[in-house]
Structures are given as structure tokens and as C-alpha cells.
Design a protein around this motif. Sequence first.
Motif, mmCIF file in Angstrom:
data_model
loop_
_atom_site.group_PDB
_atom_site.id
_atom_site.type_symbol
_atom_site.label_atom_id
_atom_site.label_comp_id
_atom_site.label_asym_id
_atom_site.label_seq_id
_atom_site.Cartn_x
_atom_site.Cartn_y
_atom_site.Cartn_z
ATOM 1 N N THR A 214 0.835 -1.145 -0.049
ATOM 2 C CA THR A 214 -0.112 -0.044 -0.114
ATOM 3 C C THR A 214 0.671 1.324 0.057
ATOM 4 O O THR A 214 2.185 1.348 0.338
ATOM 5 N N SER A 215 0.243 2.322 -0.379
ATOM 6 C CA SER A 215 0.951 3.795 -0.335
ATOM 7 C C SER A 215 -0.214 4.598 -0.093
ATOM 8 O O SER A 215 -1.234 4.669 -0.218
ATOM 9 N N VAL A 216 0.255 5.798 0.671
ATOM 10 C CA VAL A 216 -0.441 6.854 0.767
ATOM 11 C C VAL A 216 -0.039 8.121 0.048
ATOM 12 O O VAL A 216 -0.292 9.427 0.537
ATOM 13 N N VAL A 217 0.823 7.911 -0.788
ATOM 14 C CA VAL A 217 1.625 9.046 -1.638
ATOM 15 C C VAL A 217 0.990 8.964 -3.101
ATOM 16 O O VAL A 217 0.809 7.977 -3.536
ATOM 17 N N ARG A 218 0.424 10.169 -3.404
ATOM 18 C CA ARG A 218 -0.415 10.559 -4.602
ATOM 19 C C ARG A 218 0.378 10.373 -6.052
ATOM 20 O O ARG A 218 -0.055 9.742 -6.903
ATOM 21 N N ALA A 219 1.623 10.757 -5.975
ATOM 22 C CA ALA A 219 2.388 10.308 -7.383
ATOM 23 C C ALA A 219 2.347 9.196 -7.739
ATOM 24 O O ALA A 219 2.823 8.354 -7.084
ATOM 25 N N LYS A 220 2.029 8.953 -9.011
ATOM 26 C CA LYS A 220 2.018 7.524 -9.473
ATOM 27 C C LYS A 220 3.259 6.558 -9.270
ATOM 28 O O LYS A 220 3.572 5.651 -8.990
ATOM 29 N N ALA A 221 4.345 7.481 -9.608
ATOM 30 C CA ALA A 221 5.676 6.857 -9.499
ATOM 31 C C ALA A 221 5.936 6.192 -8.116
ATOM 32 O O ALA A 221 6.869 4.963 -7.781
ATOM 33 N N ALA A 222 5.444 6.839 -7.044
ATOM 34 C CA ALA A 222 5.794 6.242 -5.676
ATOM 35 C C ALA A 222 4.850 5.300 -5.204
ATOM 36 O O ALA A 222 5.147 4.654 -4.304
ATOM 37 N N ARG A 223 3.837 4.944 -6.220
ATOM 38 C CA ARG A 223 2.539 3.985 -5.711
ATOM 39 C C ARG A 223 2.741 2.795 -6.789
ATOM 40 O O ARG A 223 1.636 2.148 -6.725
ATOM 41 N N ASN A 224 3.757 2.843 -7.478
ATOM 42 C CA ASN A 224 3.663 1.752 -8.725
ATOM 43 C C ASN A 224 3.790 0.268 -7.847
ATOM 44 O O ASN A 224 4.184 0.144 -6.810
ATOM 45 N N LYS A 225 2.991 -0.730 -8.394
ATOM 46 C CA LYS A 225 2.946 -1.838 -7.765
ATOM 47 C C LYS A 225 2.185 -1.806 -6.124
ATOM 48 O O LYS A 225 2.754 -2.717 -5.584
ATOM 49 N N LYS A 226 1.504 -1.085 -6.025
ATOM 50 C CA LYS A 226 0.860 -0.684 -4.809
ATOM 51 C C LYS A 226 -0.725 -0.367 -4.939
ATOM 52 O O LYS A 226 -1.075 0.117 -5.845
ATOM 53 N N VAL A 227 -1.154 -0.501 -3.736
ATOM 54 C CA VAL A 227 -2.667 0.069 -3.692
ATOM 55 C C VAL A 227 -2.555 1.554 -2.940
ATOM 56 O O VAL A 227 -2.190 1.605 -1.766
ATOM 57 N N TYR A 228 -3.079 2.425 -3.556
ATOM 58 C CA TYR A 228 -3.050 3.683 -3.109
ATOM 59 C C TYR A 228 -4.256 3.815 -2.249
ATOM 60 O O TYR A 228 -5.505 3.709 -2.895
ATOM 61 N N ILE A 229 -4.157 4.381 -0.836
ATOM 62 C CA ILE A 229 -5.149 4.662 0.003
ATOM 63 C C ILE A 229 -5.394 6.173 -0.220
ATOM 64 O O ILE A 229 -4.647 6.764 0.389
ATOM 65 N N ASP A 230 -6.471 6.561 -0.878
ATOM 66 C CA ASP A 230 -6.598 7.905 -1.266
ATOM 67 C C ASP A 230 -7.614 8.460 -0.212
ATOM 68 O O ASP A 230 -8.869 8.039 -0.178
ATOM 69 N N PHE A 231 -7.002 9.369 0.650
ATOM 70 C CA PHE A 231 -7.996 10.074 1.829
ATOM 71 C C PHE A 231 -8.338 11.521 1.333
ATOM 72 O O PHE A 231 -8.888 12.278 2.029
ATOM 73 N N LEU A 232 -7.713 11.961 0.318
ATOM 74 C CA LEU A 232 -7.673 13.284 -0.102
ATOM 75 C C LEU A 232 -8.896 13.610 -0.688
ATOM 76 O O LEU A 232 -9.358 14.799 -1.149
ATOM 77 N N GLN A 233 -9.909 12.861 -1.029
ATOM 78 C CA GLN A 233 -11.163 13.043 -1.672
ATOM 79 C C GLN A 233 -11.983 13.787 -0.521
ATOM 80 O O GLN A 233 -13.204 14.023 -1.116
ATOM 81 N N ASN A 234 -11.986 13.603 0.738
ATOM 82 C CA ASN A 234 -12.480 14.283 1.770
ATOM 83 C C ASN A 234 -12.147 15.936 1.908
ATOM 84 O O ASN A 234 -11.893 16.281 2.727
ATOM 85 N N SER A 235 -12.562 16.408 0.618
ATOM 86 C CA SER A 235 -12.315 18.043 1.037
ATOM 87 C C SER A 235 -13.822 18.516 0.184
ATOM 88 O O SER A 235 -14.396 17.774 -0.662
ATOM 89 N N ARG A 236 -14.176 19.713 0.561
ATOM 90 C CA ARG A 236 -15.303 20.160 -0.259
ATOM 91 C C ARG A 236 -15.072 20.448 -1.638
ATOM 92 O O ARG A 236 -14.133 21.005 -2.269
ATOM 93 N N GLY A 237 -16.298 19.915 -2.311
ATOM 94 C CA GLY A 237 -16.340 20.036 -3.731
ATOM 95 C C GLY A 237 -15.641 18.837 -4.388
ATOM 96 O O GLY A 237 -15.949 18.601 -5.665
#
Length: 311
Positions: A214-237
Motif C-alpha cells: 500500500t501507499s499513501v503517496v499520490r504521485a504515481k511513480a511512488a505508488r507503482n505496484k501498490k494500492v493507493y489509499i486515497d484520503f484526499l477525496q474528503n475535501s469540499r467540492g
Amino acid sequence: MATPEKERILTLNSKKVTLTNQSKLYWPDEKITKGQLIDYYLSISKYILPHLKDRPLSLHRFPNGIDGPSFYQKDLDLTQTPSWIKSVPLLADSTGKNVDYLVCNNEATLAYMVNLGCIEINPWLSRVNTLDNPDFIILDLDPENIDFKYVVETALHIKAMLDNFSITSFCKTSGSTGLHIYIPTGTAKVSYDSSRLFAEYIARHVNEELPKSTSVVRAKAARNKKVYIDFLQNSRGQTVAAPYSVRPKPGATVSMPLLWKEVTEKLSISDFEIFNSLTRINEKGDLWQDIRSVKNDLRKAIKEIESQVKV
């Protein structure tokens, strides 16, 4: 000779809705037309509308199907929009001007919106009367060149952690490649800042448990061959594909609510598409029917987390 493009006029909610180019292919490989897409949405309208009601929508439009150009539309041109369409003006921080967001509360608006080429439907997490207080906290599990079984593993770790907080969570397929986990905020008036902080805490904790997958880093290069756990969707709009929304992907896949016991390595995104979704709903019921009535008490957990992360 090409099949002539057809037009339909439906009366929905006492409004006449003109549906154009019904024979246009939106999924060329599967031979799925725009008319079939509209028929799908009307067939599941009573299940999807509660998840759209009173929420500003971002329109992701594909006027020539999934292989053609697409664009996001937030600001309606009210001079070109039927007078019965509901919208809400919201101030855009970037321009200082109002943006007229569409609000879809009925079948007529749903059909109108899909006729614009909206294959997927993307509502805000908050409603027009409580714009700063989301109804849900979301964790978006997005795999990058890694087997889906690791998405399942990540989801189950998140569920276990939330269970330890005595917090009820819900899971659905994204309809694309991953899973979405929804955490109802219940009766608590949680701010977007607090909800994002909570989501980040869960994401980082699970990332510590599963550092290799897993990764919590948004940059694709940093999360290659990992599951990105995106928490940044929790923003207004910010928006996420609604439950039962179609996605502009091969097979006309649908973002399908799941039972947690279905979240196993046998699960496949392609299991759910526009031609079998209603059958599944009829067999299993509307699994998210009561999601808004869940009384998660997030105050204590968020307060504890905030005290830990403050300097």
C-alpha cells in the motif's frame, strides 16, 4: 447504411424530456447505445436518486461515448437549461464567481443529465443545506499495477480498524479498478478538515501494517505496484462516483454496493454491469438503503486523533 439516430420524448415527473441520438454507440466494442445507458439509469432510478438528492453534481460528459473526448462540467448554462432543472449557485474560491451546480432529485433530471452524455454521476459528499459537513468519510482504494487481491486485503484491514473504533462502514466497487469505503458521519456535524484528518489517520495506520502493498503517496511513480489509499477525496467540492453509477470503462461496469462478506479474492469489478445490476438488486436488495440512518459517533475518535496529531 448506418442506423438512423433516434429521438425519444418521455414524460417524467410531469416534465417532457427530449432524449436525443438514442442509437449512438457509447461502448462501440460492446455495441451499447446511449439509449441503453439511459434505460439503465431509469430502471434503477429509485435506488440511485437517494444518493444524489440535494447534492451538487459534477457532470463528467462523454458526448461521443467512452472512446471520444470527455470533459467535466460544474457550471450549468442556465440560458440553455430547462427552467424545471434545479441548480444551486456556489461561490468558487478560484474565480470569486458563482458556479451553478446541477442538483438531481428526480427521474426527469436524471434522464436529462444522462442525455447530456453523463455516463458516470459524481455527487458531493455533502448536501446543499450542509455544504461544509459531509455525510460520509471516504477511502478510495486505487491499485497501480498490482493484483486486485491486495485491494481486498487493504479493504479488510481498514474494516478491522474501523470495527475496533465501533464504526460501521460500507464498501462498493469503484466500477473502475478499485474499491470505495464509505464511513457515515451519522448525526455528528463533522467538518471536511476533520473527516480528512480521520481518513488520513486510518490510511497511514493501514499503510504501516501493509507497507509492501500500500501507499499513501499520490504521485504515481511512488505508488507503482501498490494500492493507493486515497484520503484526499474528503475535501469540499470533491466527488466520487455514486453507488450504482456506470463508469466509462469497457463492459459498462457499475459501481456496486457490496456486502462485506463479498469482499474476497473472488470479487471482480467486471461482475457488475448495466445488464445485470437490476437483477442483483432485486435478488439482494438495496444494500445501502439505510446508509444515511447509521448512527456512527465519530466525535470521540476524531477528538482523540486530533489530539495526537496536533503539534
